[in-house]
Motif scaffolding. Structure first.
Motif, mmCIF file in Angstrom:
data_model
loop_
_atom_site.group_PDB
_atom_site.id
_atom_site.type_symbol
_atom_site.label_atom_id
_atom_site.label_comp_id
_atom_site.label_asym_id
_atom_site.label_seq_id
_atom_site.Cartn_x
_atom_site.Cartn_y
_atom_site.Cartn_z
ATOM 1 N N MET A 258 -8.670 30.296 15.006
ATOM 2 C CA MET A 258 -8.862 30.266 16.464
ATOM 3 C C MET A 258 -9.427 28.908 16.876
ATOM 4 S SD MET A 258 -11.157 32.895 18.736
ATOM 5 C CE MET A 258 -11.272 32.739 20.505
ATOM 6 N N LEU A 259 -8.886 28.308 17.919
ATOM 7 C CA LEU A 259 -9.299 26.979 18.311
ATOM 8 C C LEU A 259 -10.778 26.897 18.640
ATOM 9 C CD1 LEU A 259 -6.340 25.843 20.598
ATOM 10 C CD2 LEU A 259 -6.886 24.995 18.324
ATOM 11 N N SER A 260 -11.311 27.869 19.367
ATOM 12 C CA SER A 260 -12.699 27.797 19.809
ATOM 13 C C SER A 260 -13.692 27.883 18.672
ATOM 14 C CB SER A 260 -12.995 28.912 20.829
ATOM 15 O OG SER A 260 -12.820 30.185 20.240
ATOM 16 N N SER A 261 -13.271 28.386 17.515
ATOM 17 C CA SER A 261 -14.179 28.508 16.378
ATOM 18 C C SER A 261 -13.925 27.447 15.315
ATOM 19 C CB SER A 261 -14.053 29.905 15.753
ATOM 20 O OG SER A 261 -12.735 30.134 15.292
ATOM 21 N N SER A 262 -13.154 26.414 15.673
ATOM 22 C CA SER A 262 -12.759 25.411 14.681
ATOM 23 C C SER A 262 -13.763 24.280 14.535
ATOM 24 C CB SER A 262 -11.391 24.824 15.051
ATOM 25 O OG SER A 262 -11.459 24.139 16.296
ATOM 26 N N PHE A 263 -14.705 24.148 15.470
ATOM 27 C CA PHE A 263 -15.538 22.960 15.509
ATOM 28 C C PHE A 263 -16.601 22.915 14.418
ATOM 29 C CE2 PHE A 263 -14.162 23.452 19.996
ATOM 30 C CZ PHE A 263 -13.462 22.264 20.110
ATOM 31 N N GLY A 264 -17.069 24.070 13.961
ATOM 32 C CA GLY A 264 -18.156 24.090 13.000
ATOM 33 C C GLY A 264 -17.856 23.301 11.741
ATOM 34 N N ALA A 265 -16.603 23.330 11.310
ATOM 35 C CA ALA A 265 -16.220 22.613 10.093
ATOM 36 C C ALA A 265 -16.362 21.112 10.252
ATOM 37 C CB ALA A 265 -14.778 22.962 9.720
ATOM 38 N N ALA A 266 -16.416 20.633 11.499
ATOM 39 C CA ALA A 266 -16.533 19.202 11.767
ATOM 40 C C ALA A 266 -17.790 18.895 12.572
ATOM 41 C CB ALA A 266 -15.302 18.706 12.512
ATOM 42 N N ALA A 267 -18.845 19.714 12.396
ATOM 43 C CA ALA A 267 -20.042 19.583 13.226
ATOM 44 C C ALA A 267 -20.682 18.209 13.112
ATOM 45 C CB ALA A 267 -21.048 20.676 12.867
ATOM 46 N N THR A 268 -20.772 17.668 11.904
ATOM 47 C CA THR A 268 -21.402 16.363 11.719
ATOM 48 C C THR A 268 -20.583 15.268 12.393
ATOM 49 O OG1 THR A 268 -22.386 17.076 9.633
ATOM 50 C CG2 THR A 268 -22.232 14.709 10.021
ATOM 51 N N ALA A 269 -19.256 15.307 12.214
ATOM 52 C CA ALA A 269 -18.391 14.323 12.859
ATOM 53 C C ALA A 269 -18.429 14.479 14.377
ATOM 54 C CB ALA A 269 -16.962 14.467 12.348
ATOM 55 N N TYR A 270 -18.491 15.715 14.866
ATOM 56 C CA TYR A 270 -18.574 15.978 16.299
ATOM 57 C C TYR A 270 -19.831 15.326 16.867
ATOM 58 C CZ TYR A 270 -18.089 18.784 20.603
ATOM 59 O OH TYR A 270 -17.922 19.193 21.889
ATOM 60 N N ALA A 271 -20.960 15.535 16.174
ATOM 61 C CA ALA A 271 -22.222 14.957 16.638
ATOM 62 C C ALA A 271 -22.163 13.438 16.657
ATOM 63 C CB ALA A 271 -23.361 15.441 15.745
ATOM 64 N N GLU A 272 -21.496 12.853 15.674
ATOM 65 C CA GLU A 272 -21.451 11.403 15.570
ATOM 66 C C GLU A 272 -20.499 10.764 16.568
ATOM 67 O OE1 GLU A 272 -20.375 7.898 12.283
ATOM 68 O OE2 GLU A 272 -20.399 10.014 11.672
ATOM 69 N N HIS A 273 -19.348 11.394 16.808
ATOM 70 C CA HIS A 273 -18.277 10.703 17.520
ATOM 71 C C HIS A 273 -18.025 11.179 18.945
ATOM 72 C CE1 HIS A 273 -17.187 8.440 14.003
ATOM 73 N NE2 HIS A 273 -17.069 9.544 13.291
ATOM 74 N N ARG A 274 -18.336 12.410 19.281
ATOM 75 C CA ARG A 274 -18.048 12.859 20.638
ATOM 76 C C ARG A 274 -18.966 12.148 21.638
ATOM 77 N NH1 ARG A 274 -14.922 17.357 22.179
ATOM 78 N NH2 ARG A 274 -13.435 17.775 20.505
ATOM 79 N N PRO A 275 -18.443 11.836 22.822
ATOM 80 C CA PRO A 275 -19.261 11.134 23.819
ATOM 81 C C PRO A 275 -20.278 12.049 24.485
ATOM 82 C CG PRO A 275 -17.112 11.661 24.736
ATOM 83 C CD PRO A 275 -17.058 12.042 23.276
ATOM 84 N N ASP A 276 -21.316 11.410 25.074
ATOM 85 C CA ASP A 276 -22.224 12.145 25.929
ATOM 86 C C ASP A 276 -21.569 12.305 27.302
ATOM 87 O OD1 ASP A 276 -22.335 9.602 26.956
ATOM 88 O OD2 ASP A 276 -24.479 9.324 26.630
ATOM 89 N N TYR A 277 -22.331 12.692 28.306
ATOM 90 C CA TYR A 277 -21.796 12.923 29.648
ATOM 91 C C TYR A 277 -22.434 11.934 30.621
ATOM 92 C CZ TYR A 277 -20.014 17.122 27.505
ATOM 93 O OH TYR A 277 -19.358 17.983 26.666
ATOM 94 N N ALA A 278 -21.649 11.491 31.590
ATOM 95 C CA ALA A 278 -22.179 10.551 32.580
ATOM 96 C C ALA A 278 -23.420 11.146 33.248
ATOM 97 C CB ALA A 278 -21.108 10.244 33.634
ATOM 98 N N ARG A 279 -24.484 10.367 33.303
ATOM 99 C CA ARG A 279 -25.733 10.886 33.872
ATOM 100 C C ARG A 279 -25.564 11.310 35.328
ATOM 101 N NH1 ARG A 279 -30.777 7.258 31.486
ATOM 102 N NH2 ARG A 279 -30.374 7.713 29.277
ATOM 103 N N ALA A 280 -24.765 10.531 36.079
ATOM 104 C CA ALA A 280 -24.536 10.895 37.483
ATOM 105 C C ALA A 280 -23.832 12.237 37.599
ATOM 106 C CB ALA A 280 -23.715 9.804 38.176
#
Length: 252
Positions: free
Chosen positions: A1-23
């Motif tokens: 299932m797509l929504s449950s796929s992220f855990g396997a890449a949690a470390t990479a997600y934390a390192e590479h995904r962007p934050d959100y614009a403060r505004a």
């Protein structure tokens, strides 16, 4: 299932995904009646970090234990709980805003909508935020074509995110009894990347994570070759042009 796929890449997600614009985060919660904010589907804490910096009183809820562990590591002072949008482990009327970063589209809103309304104080705000690529820029539009929908999906570009998210809070979900009309807005953002780190970022997309290894490597190879061929991205660090899109509604 797509929504449950992220855990396997949690470390990479934390390192590479962007934050959100403060505004964008500020606009998402500016109408809230108080400072208590639930980061729902919090992942590794990208949204929580921005909320903490803004002075919000943050509680985070995340169903994936690997993602939750990364959040605990990165933000040990944030109260972080295991739970889901469909079963939020908080009392009634206990928060003033519920924000979901790149997560609202994964929720079963027929169940999650009333549950979110339950934990929101009267007049509280529900907002979904998405980081989207600015495909008005030529090389970004070309990257979308090369990458395919597994890496850059229907909510991932400026030209498509409004249409792709507008119906998430429509009356057919039953939310009309709980929330007023939804508003959408976009805020300029960007992420410093190299060709290699942008490839690593796109590799954390849900569609990529569920691919077979050969198909994923082939797709990433095409993306890597494209980035190496463009003067904007071939050498050194560059800024990926993005926006943070926000969909918000007020609890009745």
């Amino acid at each position: 299932m797509l929504s449950s796929s992220f855990g396997a890449a949690a470390t990479a997600y934390a390192e590479h995904r962007p934050d959100y614009a403060r505004a964008a985060v500020w606009w998402a919660r500016e109408l809230a009646p108080g400072p208590r904010v639930l980061d729902l589907g919090a992942g590794t804490g990208k949204m929580s970090a921005t909320l903490v910096a803004s002075g919000a009183d943050v509680v985070a809820v995340e169903p994936d234990l690997a993602m939750l562990a990364e959040l605990h590591r990165a933000l040990p002072s944030v109260r972080a709980l295991s739970g889901s949008a469909e079963a939020i482990p908080l009392p009634d009327a206990s928060v003033d805003a519920v924000l979901a970063g790149n997560a609202l589209h994964w929720f079963d809103m027929a169940v999650a909508g009333p549950e979110i309304a339950r934990v929101l104080a009267p007049g509280g705000i529900l907002a979904g935020l998405w980081n989207v690529l600015d495909d008005r820029i030529d090389w970004v539009a070309d990257l979308e074509r090369v990458s395919g929908s597994a890496a850059i999906g229907p909510r991932d570009t400026l030209s498509s995110w409004r249409t792709a998210t507008a119906d998430l809070l429509v009356p057919s979900t039953g939310l009309v009894a709980h929330f007023g009309p939804a508003e959408q807005a976009e805020f300029a953002h960007g992420q410093g990347r190299t060709a290699d780190s942008l490839v690593a970022t796109l590799a954390t997309r849900a569609g990529m994570l569920v691919m077979s290894d050969p198909d994923r490597e082939a797709a990433l190879g095409r993306i890597r070759a494209f980035l190496g061929s463009r003067p904007e991205t071939a050498r050194g660090e560059f800024t990926v042009p993005m926006l943070t899109g926000v969909l918000r509604a007020r609890r009745r």
